[in-house]
Structures are given as C-alpha cells and as structure tokens.
Design an enzyme around this catalytic site. Structure first.
Site, PDB file in Angstrom:
ATOM      1  N   TYR A  67      -1.337   6.026  -5.904  1.00  0.00           N
ATOM      2  CA  TYR A  67      -0.097   6.178  -5.112  1.00  0.00           C
ATOM      3  C   TYR A  67       0.206   7.653  -4.837  1.00  0.00           C
ATOM      4  O   TYR A  67       0.732   8.002  -3.783  1.00  0.00           O
ATOM      5  CB  TYR A  67       1.082   5.472  -5.793  1.00  0.00           C
ATOM      6  CG  TYR A  67       1.088   3.978  -5.503  1.00  0.00           C
ATOM      7  CD1 TYR A  67       0.418   3.079  -6.325  1.00  0.00           C
ATOM      8  CD2 TYR A  67       1.696   3.479  -4.351  1.00  0.00           C
ATOM      9  CE1 TYR A  67       0.377   1.717  -6.031  1.00  0.00           C
ATOM     10  CE2 TYR A  67       1.668   2.117  -4.051  1.00  0.00           C
ATOM     11  CZ  TYR A  67       1.004   1.248  -4.888  1.00  0.00           C
ATOM     12  OH  TYR A  67       0.945  -0.092  -4.570  1.00  0.00           O
ATOM     13  N   HIS A 119      10.210  -2.617   1.054  1.00  0.00           N
ATOM     14  CA  HIS A 119       9.151  -2.501   0.040  1.00  0.00           C
ATOM     15  C   HIS A 119       9.207  -1.167  -0.686  1.00  0.00           C
ATOM     16  O   HIS A 119       8.214  -0.735  -1.267  1.00  0.00           O
ATOM     17  CB  HIS A 119       7.785  -2.712   0.691  1.00  0.00           C
ATOM     18  CG  HIS A 119       7.607  -4.126   1.183  1.00  0.00           C
ATOM     19  ND1 HIS A 119       6.626  -4.483   2.073  1.00  0.00           N
ATOM     20  CD2 HIS A 119       8.289  -5.270   0.911  1.00  0.00           C
ATOM     21  CE1 HIS A 119       6.707  -5.785   2.330  1.00  0.00           C
ATOM     22  NE2 HIS A 119       7.719  -6.288   1.631  1.00  0.00           N
ATOM     23  N   CYS A 130      13.109   2.505 -18.217  1.00  0.00           N
ATOM     24  CA  CYS A 130      14.584   2.446 -18.128  1.00  0.00           C
ATOM     25  C   CYS A 130      15.073   2.463 -16.672  1.00  0.00           C
ATOM     26  O   CYS A 130      16.273   2.435 -16.422  1.00  0.00           O
ATOM     27  CB  CYS A 130      15.203   3.622 -18.894  1.00  0.00           C
ATOM     28  SG  CYS A 130      14.930   5.235 -18.105  1.00  0.00           S
ATOM     29  N   SER A 195       1.543  -7.672  10.449  1.00  0.00           N
ATOM     30  CA  SER A 195       0.710  -8.885  10.550  1.00  0.00           C
ATOM     31  C   SER A 195       1.542 -10.128  10.260  1.00  0.00           C
ATOM     32  O   SER A 195       1.077 -11.252  10.435  1.00  0.00           O
ATOM     33  CB  SER A 195      -0.463  -8.784   9.565  1.00  0.00           C
ATOM     34  OG  SER A 195       0.047  -8.568   8.239  1.00  0.00           O
ATOM     35  N   ALA A 237       2.084   0.800  19.107  1.00  0.00           N
ATOM     36  CA  ALA A 237       3.472   1.296  19.009  1.00  0.00           C
ATOM     37  C   ALA A 237       3.683   2.564  19.833  1.00  0.00           C
ATOM     38  O   ALA A 237       4.663   2.684  20.584  1.00  0.00           O
ATOM     39  CB  ALA A 237       3.796   1.558  17.535  1.00  0.00           C
TER      40      ALA A 237
HETATM   41  N1  APR Z   1       0.509  -0.176  16.861  1.00  0.00           N
HETATM   42  C1  APR Z   1       1.048  -1.392  16.579  1.00  0.00           C
HETATM   43  N2  APR Z   1       0.497  -2.281  15.731  1.00  0.00           N
HETATM   44  C2  APR Z   1      -0.670  -1.932  15.153  1.00  0.00           C
HETATM   45  C3  APR Z   1      -1.312  -0.689  15.393  1.00  0.00           C
HETATM   46  C4  APR Z   1      -0.662   0.201  16.279  1.00  0.00           C
HETATM   47  N3  APR Z   1      -1.201   1.395  16.565  1.00  0.00           N
HETATM   48  N4  APR Z   1      -2.452  -0.639  14.646  1.00  0.00           N
HETATM   49  C5  APR Z   1      -2.518  -1.812  13.966  1.00  0.00           C
HETATM   50  N5  APR Z   1      -1.458  -2.586  14.283  1.00  0.00           N
HETATM   51  C6  APR Z   1      -1.097  -3.905  13.761  1.00  0.00           C
HETATM   52  C7  APR Z   1      -2.261  -4.752  13.301  1.00  0.00           C
HETATM   53  O1  APR Z   1      -2.758  -5.526  14.387  1.00  0.00           O
HETATM   54  C8  APR Z   1      -1.577  -5.636  12.242  1.00  0.00           C
HETATM   55  O2  APR Z   1      -1.038  -6.809  12.844  1.00  0.00           O
HETATM   56  O3  APR Z   1      -0.307  -3.679  12.615  1.00  0.00           O
HETATM   57  C9  APR Z   1      -0.439  -4.770  11.725  1.00  0.00           C
HETATM   58  C10 APR Z   1      -0.683  -4.217  10.338  1.00  0.00           C
HETATM   59  O4  APR Z   1      -0.711  -5.316   9.448  1.00  0.00           O
HETATM   60  P1  APR Z   1      -0.869  -5.032   7.883  1.00  0.00           P
HETATM   61  O5  APR Z   1      -1.929  -4.023   7.660  1.00  0.00           O
HETATM   62  O6  APR Z   1      -0.948  -6.366   7.218  1.00  0.00           O
HETATM   63  O7  APR Z   1       0.509  -4.299   7.484  1.00  0.00           O
HETATM   64  P2  APR Z   1       1.924  -4.964   7.235  1.00  0.00           P
HETATM   65  O8  APR Z   1       2.154  -6.137   8.117  1.00  0.00           O
HETATM   66  O9  APR Z   1       2.917  -3.867   7.266  1.00  0.00           O
HETATM   67  O10 APR Z   1       1.769  -5.477   5.703  1.00  0.00           O
HETATM   68  C11 APR Z   1       2.929  -6.005   5.101  1.00  0.00           C
HETATM   69  O11 APR Z   1       1.753  -6.069   3.004  1.00  0.00           O
HETATM   70  O12 APR Z   1       0.368  -5.110   1.447  1.00  0.00           O
HETATM   71  C12 APR Z   1       1.676  -5.343   1.776  1.00  0.00           C
HETATM   72  O13 APR Z   1       3.441  -3.999   1.034  1.00  0.00           O
HETATM   73  C13 APR Z   1       2.409  -4.046   1.968  1.00  0.00           C
HETATM   74  O14 APR Z   1       4.296  -3.631   3.415  1.00  0.00           O
HETATM   75  C14 APR Z   1       2.963  -4.140   3.379  1.00  0.00           C
HETATM   76  C15 APR Z   1       2.930  -5.636   3.654  1.00  0.00           C
END
Ligand code: APR
Length: 252
Positions: A67, A119, A130, A195, A237
C-alpha cells in the site's frame, strides 16, 4: 455523438446530480485499475494476500509495503481532464455529490470539495488495534513488491494499517449512508469507470435508477450497469466527460 447531446440535456436539467466513480476515473492519470486485462492490479497481484484483514495479520510488512508503494504512485500522478470535468459539474450543478470507490485524492486535487470515499483512502492510515488516525508515513516508499514494516501507534503500540476498506470488511457506515441517501434523491447519476462488480458500492447506481434517476454511464467497456443506464457513453473519462460538460453548459 448523439447520445452525448441527449445525456448532456439530462445533466443540464438535473436539480441534483450524483457522480459515482471507480478506478477507470484515474486510469488516464496513470493509476492502474483493478480488473483491466494485463494491467489490472488484481491481474498482477493476489488480492487475498494483500487486501484482506487476514493478509495484514499474516504478513503486515508485505501488505504495508504494497500500500505504501501504491501511495507513492498516487503521490506522483495528477488529475486528468475527467477529474476536472467532474469539478466543473459541481460548479454548474450546486447539488452535486461525488461518491468514489477510489482511494487516491485526485478528485480533491481537481477541486471536488468533499467526495465521499466508500473504500477509504491511501492518505488516512490508522492504528489496526485502537483505530486512532495516524500520520501518513514519511519513510521512503518501497519498490513494487518490497516488504516494509508498518509504523507503530504512538498511543497503544499497535501496527498502523492502510485506511482503505479490504475485502471482507464493512464499508464505513456514515459514507455509505450518505451515498445511499444521495442516490435516492438525485435526478441524474453519472457512473464513470467502474466495472460495477463490487458490492455494496455497485448498488449505488442501481438504487438511483430504482428511485427514478437518469443513469449515464461512461466506460469504454460494457458493464452490468449497462442494464440500468439510460445512456451508455462508450469512451474514456478524460475524453467523454469534457465533451459532456461542454455540451451541457456550452457557454462555460
Ligand atoms: N475511462 C473510463 N473507464 C475506464 C477507463 C478510462 N480511461 N479505463 C478503464 N475503464 C473502466 C474499465 O472498463 C472497468 O469497467 O474502468 C473500470 C475499472 O474496473 P475495476 O478495475 O474493477 O475498478 P472498480 O470498478 O473501481 O473496482 C471496484 O474493487 O478491488 C476493489 O476496492 C477496489 O474500489 C475497487 C473496487
């Protein structure tokens, strides 16, 4: 981009807006996502060995080191035009609530006032025993994959842990309540770069849709949230959000 224009009309006409973001929001800033093929953190690292309370108990140096490496990455990146567009939405639509699953501080750096961190954050370590908040460490961050012993709590001597939510842990109650409340009250919810696979966070856009909000999704890939989105804007994005904001508030 007909969809962008129609989505922009909904956004401009909204009284209350929620912006819900995931790792894709920070991808164009250079922060790795979790599940993208090849580059996703959970494609390269074992979540069970790094992101659970048991993992920290079994090997605190491995978890703390990982981390601290991620925090060092977060310290080296800057907001992208997507984060700036989210801050612009807040400026145009005063009742905007930003809810993020991300543990970086790029929304704050881009000017978002008080994003809800469902998160937690890489910047709010605390004592694992603590729960007292601790200062982010000043020690040099380790290289990727290097172990680093966590600092000890000044008050009780317990090990300091990252201020993030691990798998198997409950989300912080107040942020979750505030996020659900905002989702039930909003007219438009923008879900960006997630996702939609990790609950209860992934329920936020579903709750908003259930309470009648127009859901706009921004993602280069399809997700389970396609089903609740009135608009699925396929793209990243940093490209789609600025186009959406300038279509919604052309004179800005
Ligand atoms: N712009 C927009 N979306 C994007 C881009 C981008 N440039 N690049 C990737 N993505 C999309 C991918 O298609 C995917 O759907 O962002 C998403 C990322 O998904 P994850 O990697 O699963 O991330 P997230 O959804 O934030 O995960 C949720 O899972 O592991 C835990 O705590 C962790 O907060 C996290 C949670």
């Amino acid at each position: 981009m007909v969809d962008v224009r129609d989505a922009a009309k909904a956004l401009a006409g909204a009284g209350r807006v929620v912006v819900f973001t995931g790792a894709g929001m920070s991808a164009e800033s250079g922060v790795p996502t979790f599940r993208d093929a090849l580059t996703g953190l959970w494609e390269r690292f074992d979540a069970q060995a790094l992101a659970t309370p048991q993992a920290f108990e079994d090997d605190p140096d491995l978890v703390w080191g990982w981390y601290e490496w991620r925090r060092s990455l977060a310290l080296r990146v800057a907001p992208n035009p997507g984060h700036e567009a989210v801050a612009a939405i807040e400026a145009h639509a005063p009742h905007t609530v930003v809810i993020t699953q991300n543990v970086d501080d790029l929304h704050e750096q881009a000017g978002s006032t008080a994003p809800i961190h469902l998160h937690g954050s890489l910047f709010t370590p605390r004592c694992a025993t603590c729960s007292r908040p601790a200062e982010p460490s000043r020690e040099a961050a380790p290289e990727e994959g290097r172990r680093l012993a966590p600092p000890r709590c000044e008050h009780c001597g317990g090990p300091i842990r990252p201020g993030v939510v691990w798998f198997g842990e409950a989300l912080p109650a107040e942020p979750l309540e505030a996020a659900v409340q905002a989702a039930t009250e909003c007219d438009v919810l923008l879900t960006i770069g997630t996702s939609g696979l990790v609950y209860p966070a992934a329920d936020i856009p579903v709750v908003a849709a259930k309470f009648g909000a127009t859901v706009i999704q921004v993602n280069p890939q399809p997700t389970p949230l396609d089903a609740v989105a009135a608009f699925n804007l396929t793209g990243t994005a940093a490209t789609v959000l600025p186009a959406l904001v300038s279509a919604a508030w052309p004179l800005s």
